[in-house]
Design a protein around this motif. Structure first.
Motif, short mmCIF file in Angstrom:
data_model
loop_
_atom_site.label_atom_id
_atom_site.label_comp_id
_atom_site.label_asym_id
_atom_site.label_seq_id
_atom_site.Cartn_x
_atom_site.Cartn_y
_atom_site.Cartn_z
N LEU A 131 0.90 -1.03 0.12
CA LEU A 131 0.13 -0.12 0.12
C LEU A 131 0.67 1.17 0.03
O LEU A 131 1.83 1.39 0.61
N ILE A 132 0.65 2.25 -1.00
CA ILE A 132 1.40 3.28 -1.08
C ILE A 132 0.17 4.56 -0.90
O ILE A 132 -0.91 4.62 -1.65
N THR A 133 0.59 5.69 -0.45
CA THR A 133 -0.26 7.00 -0.39
C THR A 133 0.23 7.93 -0.98
O THR A 133 1.60 8.41 -0.41
N LEU A 134 -0.40 8.81 -1.58
CA LEU A 134 0.27 10.03 -2.32
C LEU A 134 -0.54 11.40 -1.65
O LEU A 134 -0.03 12.48 -2.18
N ASP A 135 -1.29 11.02 -0.63
CA ASP A 135 -2.18 12.29 -0.23
C ASP A 135 -1.51 12.73 1.15
O ASP A 135 -1.80 12.42 1.97
N ALA A 136 -0.76 13.83 0.75
CA ALA A 136 0.12 14.36 1.50
C ALA A 136 -0.31 15.88 1.61
O ALA A 136 0.26 16.78 2.13
N HIS A 158 -3.42 10.46 5.06
CA HIS A 158 -2.93 9.10 5.20
C HIS A 158 -3.27 8.40 6.23
O HIS A 158 -3.13 7.10 6.31
N GLU A 159 -3.75 8.76 7.23
CA GLU A 159 -3.99 8.27 8.50
C GLU A 159 -5.23 7.13 8.43
O GLU A 159 -5.25 6.01 8.97
N GLN A 160 -6.18 7.41 7.35
CA GLN A 160 -7.50 6.57 7.00
C GLN A 160 -6.78 5.24 6.47
O GLN A 160 -7.05 4.39 6.64
N LEU A 161 -5.93 5.30 5.35
CA LEU A 161 -5.35 4.16 4.79
C LEU A 161 -4.56 3.26 5.76
O LEU A 161 -4.53 2.26 5.75
N PRO A 200 1.77 -2.67 6.14
CA PRO A 200 2.49 -1.31 6.19
C PRO A 200 1.81 -0.63 4.91
O PRO A 200 1.95 -0.91 3.83
N VAL A 201 2.05 0.93 5.38
CA VAL A 201 1.34 1.88 4.42
C VAL A 201 2.79 2.68 4.48
O VAL A 201 3.11 3.27 5.29
N HIS A 202 3.17 3.02 2.91
CA HIS A 202 4.38 3.71 2.60
C HIS A 202 3.76 5.16 1.85
O HIS A 202 2.84 5.17 1.39
N THR A 203 4.31 6.00 2.12
CA THR A 203 4.11 7.65 1.79
C THR A 203 5.27 8.05 0.83
O THR A 203 6.49 7.93 1.10
N ALA A 204 4.63 8.58 -0.54
CA ALA A 204 5.56 9.03 -1.43
C ALA A 204 5.14 10.63 -1.76
O ALA A 204 4.09 10.73 -1.75
N HIS A 205 6.30 11.29 -1.80
CA HIS A 205 6.06 12.93 -1.68
C HIS A 205 6.40 13.28 -3.27
O HIS A 205 5.82 14.32 -3.49
N ASP A 206 6.95 12.79 -4.08
CA ASP A 206 7.29 13.03 -5.26
C ASP A 206 7.66 11.79 -6.30
O ASP A 206 7.25 10.67 -5.67
N ARG A 207 7.75 11.91 -7.28
CA ARG A 207 8.01 10.80 -8.59
C ARG A 207 9.24 10.13 -7.93
O ARG A 207 9.21 8.87 -8.17
N ALA A 208 10.53 10.86 -7.61
CA ALA A 208 11.59 10.02 -7.37
C ALA A 208 11.33 8.88 -6.30
O ALA A 208 11.43 7.86 -6.27
N SER A 209 10.57 9.43 -5.20
CA SER A 209 10.14 8.58 -4.13
C SER A 209 9.28 7.44 -4.37
O SER A 209 9.47 6.22 -3.72
N LEU A 210 8.36 7.66 -5.21
CA LEU A 210 7.44 6.74 -5.66
C LEU A 210 8.09 5.57 -6.37
O LEU A 210 7.75 4.39 -6.37
N LYS A 248 5.80 -7.62 -4.40
CA LYS A 248 4.37 -7.94 -4.24
C LYS A 248 3.66 -8.41 -5.43
O LYS A 248 3.79 -7.77 -6.54
N LYS A 249 2.51 -9.05 -5.11
CA LYS A 249 1.66 -9.34 -6.32
C LYS A 249 0.64 -8.34 -6.56
O LYS A 249 0.44 -8.22 -7.84
N MET A 250 0.31 -7.53 -5.67
CA MET A 250 -0.57 -6.46 -5.98
C MET A 250 -0.08 -5.14 -5.08
O MET A 250 0.09 -5.12 -3.92
N VAL A 251 -0.13 -4.01 -5.80
CA VAL A 251 0.44 -2.79 -5.01
C VAL A 251 -0.72 -1.74 -5.38
O VAL A 251 -1.01 -1.40 -6.63
N LEU A 252 -1.29 -1.17 -4.43
CA LEU A 252 -2.53 -0.27 -4.41
C LEU A 252 -2.00 1.15 -4.00
O LEU A 252 -1.19 1.34 -3.02
N ILE A 253 -2.18 2.31 -4.94
CA ILE A 253 -1.54 3.74 -4.59
C ILE A 253 -3.16 4.44 -4.38
O ILE A 253 -3.69 4.51 -5.61
N ASP A 254 -2.87 5.11 -3.26
CA ASP A 254 -4.03 5.69 -3.03
C ASP A 254 -3.67 7.34 -3.21
O ASP A 254 -2.53 7.87 -2.88
N THR A 255 -4.43 8.11 -4.20
CA THR A 255 -4.02 9.27 -4.57
C THR A 255 -4.82 10.70 -3.94
O THR A 255 -5.83 10.25 -3.28
N ALA A 256 -4.24 11.94 -3.84
CA ALA A 256 -5.07 12.82 -3.52
C ALA A 256 -5.99 13.35 -4.15
O ALA A 256 -5.99 13.26 -5.57
#
Length: 561
Positions: free
Chosen positions: A373-378, A384-387, A397-407, A417-425
């Motif tokens: 799980l990755i969240t971009l909602d900063a 990001h607390e909901q996810l 565990p939920v990871h946070t990406a602030h820009d394209r390089a960190s993503l 991982k077989k599935m990775v879900l990215i939650d956006t703002a």
């Protein structure tokens, strides 16, 4: 010379009167405003020719008289010579004429008349002097002093000379001072020179008068000078003319196209309404689809394709809509396919909840160890607390990406991982940051899922699909089905854009409210919509809607029957 005065209201009428009086070659002397309107002074063209002849002729120079002897007896005393009257010098006449040239145009006729009268009087006096010239006796019969005194007196009376001679006193009938014959020849020579000078001065005066008259005539009839226009080259003139012609042609073509569209629209509307009146079943189908919430463009297409032998128009229309609605019911579920998915959409459409539902369904089948799980909602505080809360429940565990390089770093970290879900703002479809978000997700391994609120208006759904580039997404997730009164606007947009529905969410429960519905279930739910009385359309409303222009109908593909 005949100078006449003409008055009229306008210059055109006054000139018409002049032409009627003197003809087309009339000479206009002056034009000025007056109480009646316009005053014009004009004369016949023959008068100008007469003036020119008189000016060119000039005064006739006097010829010296022939010396004759008087016939009177020698003893007769000579008569005293009359006192010579002073005459104006030719130079003074030229000066007066030059001064008179500054006269106004209106008094020019009086000046010409006065000059002609003076010339005529001078000619008559000269002719009268020749006829009344006295006869003289021969020189051998009359004493020389007496004959000489008589001849000198007659010359001075007819042609006074500027040089004054000393008076002669008669003593005993004879002159006190006698002149010799050489003196007589000298006097004749002086008079000849004076006559030649007078003739030259008269010719110069006539030439000056003619030049002044021509100049005054030219000044009167010459129009005011027009300021010179700027010189324009031939190439510039041609380019200007061509550009103007192209603009006029383009304007004309635009007007013709607009007129053509208006005529087509009106005739099409009339033909469509006439068809509805001839086919009541088709009219009922149109009203049913409008009450359900489908767009007039799609309804018009369905009505044009309706066969005449159909008994149940609603079933036929439902069948057509089912075949044109694309769903993933025949494909494997998302949790079974695996991959990297980014959920995008407007604010508050349920992206985080939908991501939690998909994650829960995957963890139930394949285990939480294979899920990332990755969240971009900063942007939002605590977004990001909901996810993270859902991740703690699932044990992921939920990871946070602030820009394209960190993503990209996180994607390499979770590559196993077989599935990775990215939650956006969530961002509005017209927000400038929407483009930045889409550029950030432009990774070759990321598949985008557009979450659409099924309860939104049809125009809003259309705008969201265009702004978020729905054609480049993996599929569409319909959320908030439980809140939508009419599902038809969302299905209408999906059919026209030919997008696939990969899942629907009809509640907040995780993962119970995540479903994969078929096209049949979605269409029948849209046709069972209950419309309030205030929003229900009657026949007049149907006519009003279908007489409007529908350009979107011609831009989309045809339906598959």
């Amino acid at each position: 010379m005949n100078v006449k005065r003409f008055t009229a209201r306008t210059s055109r009428d006054a000139l018409t009167l002049v032409r009627q009086a003197f003809g087309e070659d009339a000479v206009v002397l002056s034009t000025k405003p007056c109480a009646e309107g316009v005053e014009v002074l004009a004369m016949a063209p023959e008068s100008v020719q007469q003036i020119e002849r008189l000016s060119a002729a000039g005064p006739i120079p006097p010829s010296p008289p022939v010396a004759k002897r008087a016939a009177a007896p020698r003893a007769q005393p000579a008569r005293p010579a009359p006192a010579p009257q002073p005459a104006p010098a030719p130079a003074m006449e030229v000066t007066d004429d030059v001064a008179r040239l500054s006269m106004s145009t209106l008094s020019f006729q009086d000046y010409v008349r006065e000059r002609m009268l003076k010339r005529r009087q001078a000619a008559m006096q000269q002719q009268h002097g020749r006829d009344n010239e006295p006869s003289f006796m021969p020189d051998d019969e009359l004493p020389l002093p007496t004959a000489l005194e008589q001849r000198l007196a007659e010359r001075q009376a007819m042609h006074p000379a500027p040089v004054q001679h000393a008076p002669m006193q008669a003593v005993g009938g004879r002159s006190a001072t006698l002149r010799e014959p050489p003196v007589l020849r000298e006097e004749i020579r002086v008079q000849q020179q004076q006559a030649a000078a007078a003739q030259a001065q008269a010719q110069a005066h006539a030439q000056a008068l003619a030049d002044a008259r021509a100049q005054a005539h030219a000044q009167q009839h010459t129009p005011a000078p027009v300021p010179a226009a700027p010189v324009v080259s031939l190439a510039d003139a041609r380019s200007t003319v061509n550009a103007s012609a192209r603009r006029d042609q383009q304007d004309m073509m635009n007007e013709l196209r607009s007129m053509k569209g208006l005529i087509e629209e009106r005739f099409g509307a009339l033909a469509f309404m006439e068809k509805l009146q001839r086919q009541p079943a088709q009219a009922m189908l149109i009203q049913k689809l409008l009450d359900s919430g489908f767009s007039p463009a799609l309804i018009r297409k369905l009505a044009e394709s309706l066969p005449n032998d159909v008994s149940d128009e609603t079933s036929w229309a439902a069948n057509i809509l089912e075949r044109n609605l694309i769903t993933g019911e025949n494909d494997a579920a998302l949790e079974d396919q695996g991959g990297v998915y980014a959920l995008i959409g407007s604010t508050g459409v349920g992206k985080t909840t939908s991501a939690a539902k998909i994650a829960a369904a995957f963890a139930t089948k394949h285990g939480a160890a294979n899920l990332g799980l990755i969240t971009l909602d900063a942007y939002r505080v605590g977004a990001h607390e909901q996810l993270r809360a859902y991740g703690r429940i699932l044990g992921v565990p939920v990871h946070t990406a602030h820009d394209r390089a960190s993503l990209e770093d996180l994607l390499e970290l979770l590559a196993a991982k077989k599935m990775v879900l990215i939650d956006t703002a969530g961002m509005a479809q017209r927000d400038s940051r929407t483009r930045e978000l889409l550029d950030m997700l432009a990774h070759r391994s990321i598949q985008k899922l557009l979450v659409v609120n099924a309860a939104a208006q049809g125009e809003t759904i259309e705008d969201v699909m265009v702004s978020y580039r729905a054609a480049a997404c993996k599929g569409i997730v319909l959320s908030k089905l439980d809140e939508a009164v009419k599902l038809a606007p969302a299905l209408d947009a999906l059919i026209r854009h030919k997008l696939k529905v990969v899942g629907v969410a009809n509640g907040q429960r995780v993962p119970e409210d995540w479903h994969r519905l078929s096209a049949h279930a979605l269409v029948h739910r849209a046709l069972r919509a209950n419309t309030g009385t205030a929003y229900r359309m009657d026949a007049d409303d149907v006519n009003l809607i279908f007489t409007a222009r529908q350009p979107a109908l011609r831009t989309r593909g045809s339906l598959h029957a």
